[in-house]
Design an enzyme around this catalytic site. Structure first.
Site, PDB file in Angstrom:
ATOM      1  N   HIS A  19       0.824  -1.200   0.000  1.00 14.60           N
ATOM      2  CA  HIS A  19       0.000   0.000   0.000  1.00 14.60           C
ATOM      3  C   HIS A  19       0.862   1.255   0.000  1.00 14.60           C
ATOM      4  O   HIS A  19       1.615   1.503   0.940  1.00 14.60           O
ATOM      5  CB  HIS A  19      -0.895  -0.023   1.238  1.00 14.60           C
ATOM      6  CG  HIS A  19      -1.939   1.039   1.262  1.00 14.60           C
ATOM      7  ND1 HIS A  19      -2.284   1.711   2.416  1.00 14.60           N
ATOM      8  CD2 HIS A  19      -2.729   1.550   0.288  1.00 14.60           C
ATOM      9  CE1 HIS A  19      -3.240   2.579   2.151  1.00 14.60           C
ATOM     10  NE2 HIS A  19      -3.527   2.509   0.864  1.00 14.60           N
ATOM     11  N   HIS A  29      -0.833  10.893  -2.271  1.00 17.42           N
ATOM     12  CA  HIS A  29      -2.107  10.439  -1.724  1.00 17.42           C
ATOM     13  C   HIS A  29      -3.017  11.590  -1.306  1.00 17.42           C
ATOM     14  O   HIS A  29      -4.169  11.672  -1.736  1.00 17.42           O
ATOM     15  CB  HIS A  29      -1.884   9.523  -0.519  1.00 17.42           C
ATOM     16  CG  HIS A  29      -3.150   9.102   0.146  1.00 17.42           C
ATOM     17  ND1 HIS A  29      -3.732   9.829   1.170  1.00 17.42           N
ATOM     18  CD2 HIS A  29      -3.959   8.042  -0.071  1.00 17.42           C
ATOM     19  CE1 HIS A  29      -4.860   9.230   1.550  1.00 17.42           C
ATOM     20  NE2 HIS A  29      -5.011   8.140   0.822  1.00 17.42           N
ATOM     21  N   GLU A  71      -4.237   3.951  -8.354  1.00 15.55           N
ATOM     22  CA  GLU A  71      -5.474   4.603  -7.953  1.00 15.55           C
ATOM     23  C   GLU A  71      -5.501   6.050  -8.430  1.00 15.55           C
ATOM     24  O   GLU A  71      -4.593   6.833  -8.142  1.00 15.55           O
ATOM     25  CB  GLU A  71      -5.652   4.581  -6.430  1.00 15.55           C
ATOM     26  CG  GLU A  71      -6.952   5.260  -6.007  1.00 15.55           C
ATOM     27  CD  GLU A  71      -7.179   5.321  -4.519  1.00 15.55           C
ATOM     28  OE1 GLU A  71      -8.059   6.086  -4.083  1.00 15.55           O
ATOM     29  OE2 GLU A  71      -6.459   4.606  -3.771  1.00 15.55           O
TER      30      GLU A  71
END
Length: 265
Positions: free
Chosen positions: A27, A69, A137
């Site tokens: 992750h 992020h 993502e």
């Protein structure tokens, strides 16, 4: 958490575990061992035998794609110090050259001082160098209209839409359903995933354009997992489940017990 590299399955699939072994996806890279979403985190995952890494992509003010992020640069860089008058330091308010000046490693530890926010291009080159795979993502797509097409262009430019990468080295995901649907329309050969846990009654509509449904571990139930696995995605294979937000020591064990394909941890 680390495990040996996991063999990939037949052509046309994304991350799939070996028999009885849920796949571990790093992750934001190996973010317990290096600053998240940096090349150092990619390399830390590689050293621990992790074949797959997950990252987050956003767009700069001048249209460049960077790996980050948070919606702002404050938590994981020294943007507040370098640009004191630019609060709230949103990624999209800075040019790629400005972001390249920032230290993205010192917050994690002094030995990572000087680590930079990578562009998506640099990130892809490092993954290719390490022979790693990517769960990409797209973050905050509503803040970056058209980012789906930009991501596809960058993937194509860097060779990530060739047969070898599409078969077994790339999945694109997002919380944004419309965003994932757009990626599927642009490059239907690429595997895609939705983040979240839609109710079972609505799963069939997602199966038209996604290969994975990726929820929080805490949202999983046996009934929901079975409902996902009963459906086939656009590439003719059963939908898969990769859970995230899992405990440090229980993720793989719980994934195995629940019969899901893997964990993003």
């Amino acid at each position: 958490m680390a495990m040996a590299a996991v063999p990939l399955s037949a052509a046309g699939t994304g991350p799939r575990p070996g028999a009885g072994s849920p796949l571990v996806i790093a992750h934001r890279g190996a973010s317990r061992h290096a600053p998240e979403n940096t090349l150092a985190a990619v390399d830390a995952a590689y050293r621990r035998g992790l074949t797959w890494v997950e990252n987050d992509v956003q767009r700069t003010k001048d249209g460049q794609l960077v790996v980050m992020h948070d919606a702002t640069l404050k938590r994981t860089t020294d943007a507040e110090k370098v640009f004191p008058g630019r609060a709230p330091w949103r990624v999209g308010d800075f040019t790629a050259v400005e972001i390249a000046r920032l230290d993205a490693g010192s917050w994690f530890g002094p030995r990572f001082a000087g680590e930079r926010v990578p562009t998506l291009a640099r990130y892809l080159r490092r993954l290719d160098h390490n022979d790693q795979r990517l769960l990409l993502e797209i973050k905050y797509p509503k803040a970056y209209p058209g980012i789906e097409a930009g991501v596809v262009r960058e993937l194509r430019r860097r060779g990530w839409l060739n047969r070898a990468h599409v078969r077994s080295r790339l999945v694109v995901q997002s919380f944004c359903v419309a965003c994932v649907k757009r990626v599927h329309q642009l490059v239907p050969q690429v595997r895609t995933g939705i983040l979240g846990s839609p109710p079972p009654a609505g799963l069939a509509r997602y199966a038209r354009f996604v290969d994975e449904i990726n929820p929080r571990m805490s949202a999983l139930s046996s009934r929901w997992i079975k409902a996902v696995h009963r459906l086939r995605g656009p590439h003719g294979r059963p939908l898969e489940v990769y859970a995230w937000d899992v405990g440090k020591n229980t993720g793989v064990r719980e994934a195995r017990a629940r019969g899901i394909e893997g964990v993003i941890t």
